[in-house]
Write a protein that holds these residues in place. Structure first.
Motif, PDB file in Angstrom:
ATOM      1  N   SER A 375       0.817  -1.214   0.000  1.00 55.43           N
ATOM      2  CA  SER A 375       0.000   0.000   0.000  1.00 55.43           C
ATOM      3  C   SER A 375       0.850   1.264   0.000  1.00 55.43           C
ATOM      4  N   ALA A 376       2.127   1.139   0.371  1.00 59.27           N
ATOM      5  CA  ALA A 376       3.042   2.284   0.357  1.00 59.27           C
ATOM      6  C   ALA A 376       4.087   2.156  -0.743  1.00 59.27           C
ATOM      7  N   ALA A 377       3.874   1.195  -1.655  1.00 58.22           N
ATOM      8  CA  ALA A 377       4.850   0.978  -2.725  1.00 58.22           C
ATOM      9  C   ALA A 377       4.693   2.032  -3.811  1.00 58.22           C
ATOM     10  N   ASP A 378       5.802   2.640  -4.181  1.00 59.92           N
ATOM     11  CA  ASP A 378       5.800   3.706  -5.174  1.00 59.92           C
ATOM     12  C   ASP A 378       7.198   3.771  -5.788  1.00 59.92           C
ATOM     13  N   VAL A 379       7.275   4.212  -7.027  1.00 61.28           N
ATOM     14  CA  VAL A 379       8.571   4.293  -7.703  1.00 61.28           C
ATOM     15  C   VAL A 379       9.539   5.152  -6.891  1.00 61.28           C
ATOM     16  N   GLY A 380       9.080   6.297  -6.456  1.00 64.56           N
ATOM     17  CA  GLY A 380       9.943   7.192  -5.688  1.00 64.56           C
ATOM     18  C   GLY A 380      10.264   6.667  -4.312  1.00 64.56           C
ATOM     19  N   ASN A 381       9.330   5.930  -3.717  1.00 61.73           N
ATOM     20  CA  ASN A 381       9.539   5.406  -2.370  1.00 61.73           C
ATOM     21  C   ASN A 381      10.631   4.343  -2.335  1.00 61.73           C
ATOM     22  N   ASP A 382      10.918   3.715  -3.475  1.00 64.09           N
ATOM     23  CA  ASP A 382      12.017   2.741  -3.533  1.00 64.09           C
ATOM     24  C   ASP A 382      13.348   3.393  -3.164  1.00 64.09           C
ATOM     25  N   HIS A 383      13.497   4.682  -3.440  1.00 66.78           N
ATOM     26  CA  HIS A 383      14.740   5.398  -3.131  1.00 66.78           C
ATOM     27  C   HIS A 383      14.795   5.816  -1.660  1.00 66.78           C
ATOM     28  N   ARG A 384      13.643   5.803  -1.004  1.00 65.82           N
ATOM     29  CA  ARG A 384      13.550   6.337   0.356  1.00 65.82           C
ATOM     30  C   ARG A 384      13.514   5.250   1.424  1.00 65.82           C
ATOM     31  N   LEU A 385      12.656   4.245   1.257  1.00 67.79           N
ATOM     32  CA  LEU A 385      12.482   3.242   2.296  1.00 67.79           C
ATOM     33  C   LEU A 385      13.773   2.480   2.547  1.00 67.79           C
ATOM     34  N   GLY A 386      14.107   2.364   3.817  1.00 68.19           N
ATOM     35  CA  GLY A 386      15.330   1.675   4.197  1.00 68.19           C
ATOM     36  C   GLY A 386      16.514   2.590   4.375  1.00 68.19           C
ATOM     37  N   ALA A 387      16.419   3.817   3.896  1.00 68.91           N
ATOM     38  CA  ALA A 387      17.504   4.777   4.130  1.00 68.91           C
ATOM     39  C   ALA A 387      17.419   5.276   5.568  1.00 68.91           C
ATOM     40  N   ASN A 388      18.396   6.081   5.973  1.00 73.34           N
ATOM     41  CA  ASN A 388      18.468   6.462   7.379  1.00 73.34           C
ATOM     42  C   ASN A 388      17.533   7.593   7.782  1.00 73.34           C
ATOM     43  N   GLU A 389      16.571   7.914   6.940  1.00 72.85           N
ATOM     44  CA  GLU A 389      15.582   8.895   7.363  1.00 72.85           C
ATOM     45  C   GLU A 389      14.181   8.342   7.208  1.00 72.85           C
ATOM     46  N   ALA A 390      14.076   7.055   6.884  1.00 70.57           N
ATOM     47  CA  ALA A 390      12.775   6.449   6.622  1.00 70.57           C
ATOM     48  C   ALA A 390      12.733   5.068   7.246  1.00 70.57           C
ATOM     49  N   PRO A 391      11.538   4.552   7.500  1.00 69.46           N
ATOM     50  CA  PRO A 391      11.448   3.201   8.059  1.00 69.46           C
ATOM     51  C   PRO A 391      11.955   2.176   7.070  1.00 69.46           C
ATOM     52  N   PRO A 392      12.390   1.021   7.551  1.00 71.20           N
ATOM     53  CA  PRO A 392      12.861  -0.025   6.646  1.00 71.20           C
ATOM     54  C   PRO A 392      11.707  -0.641   5.870  1.00 71.20           C
ATOM     55  N   ALA A 393      12.065  -1.449   4.884  1.00 73.22           N
ATOM     56  CA  ALA A 393      11.038  -2.096   4.064  1.00 73.22           C
ATOM     57  C   ALA A 393      10.388  -3.270   4.789  1.00 73.22           C
ATOM     58  N   ASN A 443       9.920   5.764  18.641  1.00 78.62           N
ATOM     59  CA  ASN A 443      10.843   5.031  17.780  1.00 78.62           C
ATOM     60  C   ASN A 443      10.595   5.453  16.341  1.00 78.62           C
ATOM     61  N   ARG A 444      11.425   6.350  15.833  1.00 75.37           N
ATOM     62  CA  ARG A 444      11.233   6.875  14.482  1.00 75.37           C
ATOM     63  C   ARG A 444      11.693   5.891  13.407  1.00 75.37           C
ATOM     64  N   THR A 445      12.310   4.768  13.815  1.00 73.15           N
ATOM     65  CA  THR A 445      12.738   3.775  12.829  1.00 73.15           C
ATOM     66  C   THR A 445      11.661   2.732  12.563  1.00 73.15           C
ATOM     67  N   SER A 446      10.551   2.820  13.281  1.00 70.88           N
ATOM     68  CA  SER A 446       9.500   1.811  13.130  1.00 70.88           C
ATOM     69  C   SER A 446       8.513   2.208  12.040  1.00 70.88           C
ATOM     70  N   PRO A 447       8.156   1.283  11.152  1.00 73.73           N
ATOM     71  CA  PRO A 447       7.185   1.601  10.105  1.00 73.73           C
ATOM     72  C   PRO A 447       5.764   1.761  10.640  1.00 73.73           C
ATOM     73  N   PHE A 448       5.466   1.063  11.743  1.00 65.72           N
ATOM     74  CA  PHE A 448       4.090   1.063  12.257  1.00 65.72           C
ATOM     75  C   PHE A 448       4.165   1.155  13.775  1.00 65.72           C
ATOM     76  N   ALA A 449       4.091   2.380  14.267  1.00 64.93           N
ATOM     77  CA  ALA A 449       4.382   2.629  15.682  1.00 64.93           C
ATOM     78  C   ALA A 449       3.148   3.090  16.445  1.00 64.93           C
ATOM     79  N   PHE A 450       2.947   2.513  17.638  1.00 64.58           N
ATOM     80  CA  PHE A 450       1.889   3.001  18.516  1.00 64.58           C
ATOM     81  C   PHE A 450       2.403   4.246  19.222  1.00 64.58           C
ATOM     82  N   THR A 451       1.649   5.330  19.114  1.00 58.05           N
ATOM     83  CA  THR A 451       2.123   6.618  19.652  1.00 58.05           C
ATOM     84  C   THR A 451       1.091   7.242  20.580  1.00 58.05           C
TER      85      THR A 451
END
Length: 704
Positions: A375-393, A443-451
């Motif tokens: 649901s979050a898959a996108d051409v541009g998101n491939d460059h972002r997810l997993g980097a050090n400012e975004a949650p991992p894949a 935890n900003r490294t979590s893709p799905f975080a309870f806040t």
């Protein structure tokens, strides 16, 4: 000094909201419309005529001359066709301004001209836009004047969903039905509706209009395909939450005022981590309305930027090497009586309804992790997810210390008899007011975080609609709720049954809970041991749409048919291929027509300089010669990489649309693009700035 803005006075003034409807509609019509909005009841044609007339009169008073059915096809942007209110001329030569209930309820765009994944052929052109009365109409003011925008769903002649909104509305119905079943088991007989609420934080970049227009890559693709890092990037962490520059402040003020008039609750604004990056966050709204509001936000950010001599970049990774942009999707479930089902209360270990809801969410996310990732898959998101400012894949859930402790108590002992309590924050400074700190860290490294009282899904890309992510969340949670209710409604001992079910859910799905560093290599290894999927790119993620369990899920709750899912998969493969093809062709164009000619000019100047120095009798030209040799070597590398990219891009373009073509772009064309970028970025660090054919990263990031 800036003009004073009375927010309370202008807020919602261009929205056909509840206040306007109460003032303008007859009581009976208003009551029926409210029932339609709240309970999903149908409106009669006579009622629609009355509503349409009053909506038209209100819009004309706002200066509107046209109306449009505003919808969200599968193009990634919104769409609209404008019709004026005028009717056939009168004998006097004047015209009447009219707007019927039929025109309000239904429009007919060409369904074969939008992505349909094979659901519509060219000769099957009829499609319908259908009024979504749950999202208020609004008047938009721009260069075209004033236009009445009516939010609508978009479907084919045979009823298939061709947009983002229709499946979202279906998923809202599904989770509402199952959530009502669940809260009835706990004695809530008052609530009539349970609605997903969402707040979507929007990140974006601003660059100068002048620099933007000199970059073909930004113009055609939204991201820089070439670019060497400047001496300073975001290393100093001085931009994040730093003082906002006056030019940007003026822009933000203008954006806020436009959004407030449209009823969008723009609440928070600040500088983000990267230079030239910023964020806007609204207050929560019903997910259907928030999806529309987020589209309005993105359109407003871009339109207002142009009026301030800037361009707004919404691409997930417009600059390599610096922070990318996401859209944190804060999701919760709320009854119409104001109860948040994800509020743990002061003692969550005693809040049985909350623990059941929480365990059902964990079950849903664990079971359908691949679908949520898609649901979050996108051409541009491939460059972002997993980097050090975004949650991992890798999808995982952060619960924090308090809730993880409660979960572990239930799993190990079968009982939870305490919750970790909050403690006083000790700063060591007596003059600072004391307060109780939260019971858990973030935890900003979590893709799905309870806040606190919601889940924050951090994977959504900055330019994407939030509809797919929330559609998936609503549906997978509806399934978990249904399965829980099917068990509990038959239980002879409800208290024991609900206790056992909570323990069962936590025990079977605890593998999805991870509170540690999602960026670490250790987590990748640990996730593999747990059996969690690690889906690294869009083309791999798309397959989840037609997994057997996905088709069964969506068909059970009437959100998608199998044909609709297969069409969306085809559209996603096609979208990926087209996007990478455009990027590859843009790189070829820039390298051929700008980079190589500029470097040849530089090497000629360098060679002429060497000859001039030697002619002057100075024989020590080692530095110049070495520089010429290095430049010529990189130029050769550039030419070779360019030729290879041309070759693989042509092969890809000649392939038939579909999965194989998309994977070829991913596995062959993308590496060829990276291979071309490497020598070009090195050349940028050598060639004179006056000769280099486009603005640098330093120009783009710091010239705003």
């Amino acid at each position: 000094m800036s003009e004073y803005t009375n927010v309370a006075e202008i807020f919602g003034e261009d929205v056909f909201n509840d206040t306007v409807m109460q003032q303008r509609l007859p009581k009976k019509v208003y009551k029926d419309l409210k029932q339609a909005i709240l309970e999903g009841k149908e409106l009669s044609p006579e009622m629609a005529d009355v509503i349409a007339h009053e909506m038209k009169e209100w819009a004309i008073e706002k200066g509107a001359t046209h109306y449009t059915h505003w919808f969200q096809p599968l193009t990634g942007v919104t769409a609209e066709k404008h019709d004026s209110f005028i009717t056939a001329p009168l004998p006097s030569g004047k015209v009447l301004m009219s707007f019927s209930g039929k025109e309000l309820i239904k429009g007919e765009p060409d369904a074969s001209s939008f992505p349909s994944g094979g659901l519509r052929a060219t000769f099957e052109a009829r499609g319908y836009t259908v009024w979504d009365c749950t999202s208020p109409a609004f008047v938009r003011h721009d260069a075209a004047g004033a236009t009445l925008c009516i939010p609508t769903a978009f479907c084919s002649y045979t009823g298939e969903a061709l947009d983002q909104k229709t499946p979202l509305l279906r998923s809202m119905q599904a989770v509402n039905k199952q959530a009502l079943r669940l809260i009835r088991l706990f004695g809530d007989t008052t609530a009539k509706k349970v609605t997903p609420s969402v707040g979507a934080e929007q990140e974006y970049f601003l660059v100068s209009d002048k620099n933007f227009m000199q970059r073909k890559d930004l113009t055609f693709t939204g991201r820089t395909l070439f670019g060497a890092m400047p001496p300073k990037g975001q290393e100093m962490d001085d931009h994040y939450l730093g003082t906002i520059r006056q030019k940007i402040s003026a822009y933000m003020k203008h954006v806020n005022e436009e959004l407030w008039r449209l009823g969008v609750t723009s609440k928070t604004q600040h500088n983000e981590a990267a230079p030239a990056q910023h964020e806007l966050a609204p207050i929560y709204a019903e997910v259907n309305v928030e999806v529309d509001h987020n589209q309005i936000i993105m359109q407003t950010l871009k339109r207002i930027a142009s009026q301030h001599g800037m361009k707004c970049l919404l691409h997930e990774k417009p600059f390599a090497g610096v922070n990318g942009s996401g859209k944190h999707n804060n999701w919760s479930l709320t009854t119409d009586t104001g109860v948040n089902l994800l509020d743990p209360g002061i003692t969550p270990h005693q809040n049985i309804q909350f623990l059941l809801v929480l365990s059902c969410v964990l079950k849903a996310v664990d079971r359908h992790a691949a679908l949520l990732r898609e649901s979050a898959a996108d051409v541009g998101n491939d460059h972002r997810l997993g980097a050090n400012e975004a949650p991992p894949a890798i999808i995982s859930v952060f619960l924090g210390d308090q809730l993880t402790d409660v979960m572990n108590q239930l799993i190990t002992t079968g009982m939870a008899d305490h919750s970790i309590e909050s403690e006083k924050l000790e700063t060591g400074v007596k003059s600072i007011p004391e307060f109780m700190r939260d019971t858990t860290d973030r935890n900003r490294t979590s893709p799905f975080a309870f806040t606190g009282n919601k889940f924050e899904f951090r994977m959504v890309g900055s330019r994407d609609s939030i509809a797919p992510a929330n559609m998936v969340l609503n549906t997978i949670v509806a399934q978990s709720f249904k399965e829980a209710c099917d068990v509990l409604e038959k239980a002879e001992d409800f208290d024991m049954a609900v206790h056992d079910l909570i323990k069962k859910n936590f025990t079977e799905h605890q593998r999805i809970v991870f509170n540690g560093n999602g960026y670490s290599e250790e987590w990748v290894e640990e996730a593999a041991k747990r059996g969690l999927p690690n889906i690294g790119c869009m083309v791999e993620a798309v397959e989840a749409l037609t997994y057997e369990e996905s088709v069964s899920l969506f068909e059970e709750f009437g959100v998608f048919t199998k044909a609709e899912l297969e069409s969306r998969k085809e559209i996603k493969y096609e979208t990926y291929s087209k996007a990478i093809n455009i990027e590859a062709r843009t790189m070829i164009d820039i390298a051929s027509k700008q980079i190589i000619p500029a470097v040849i000019k530089y090497t000629k100047n360098l060679a002429d300089s060497i000859n001039a120095v030697v002619s002057a009798g100075i024989l020590d030209v080692d530095v110049q010669t070495e520089l010429l040799r290095d430049t010529s070597g990189l130029l050769k590398d550039t030419r070779n990489a360019l030729n290879h990219l041309k070759e693989v891009a042509k092969t890809a373009a000649d392939m038939e649309e579909g999965r194989d073509r998309a994977f070829y772009y991913r596995e062959k064309v993308m590496p060829a693009m990276e291979a071309l970028r490497r020598p070009v970025d090195e050349l940028e660090m050598i060639v004179d700035k006056d000769i280099w054919p486009m603005p640098s990263y330093g120009d783009l990031l710091f010239d705003v």
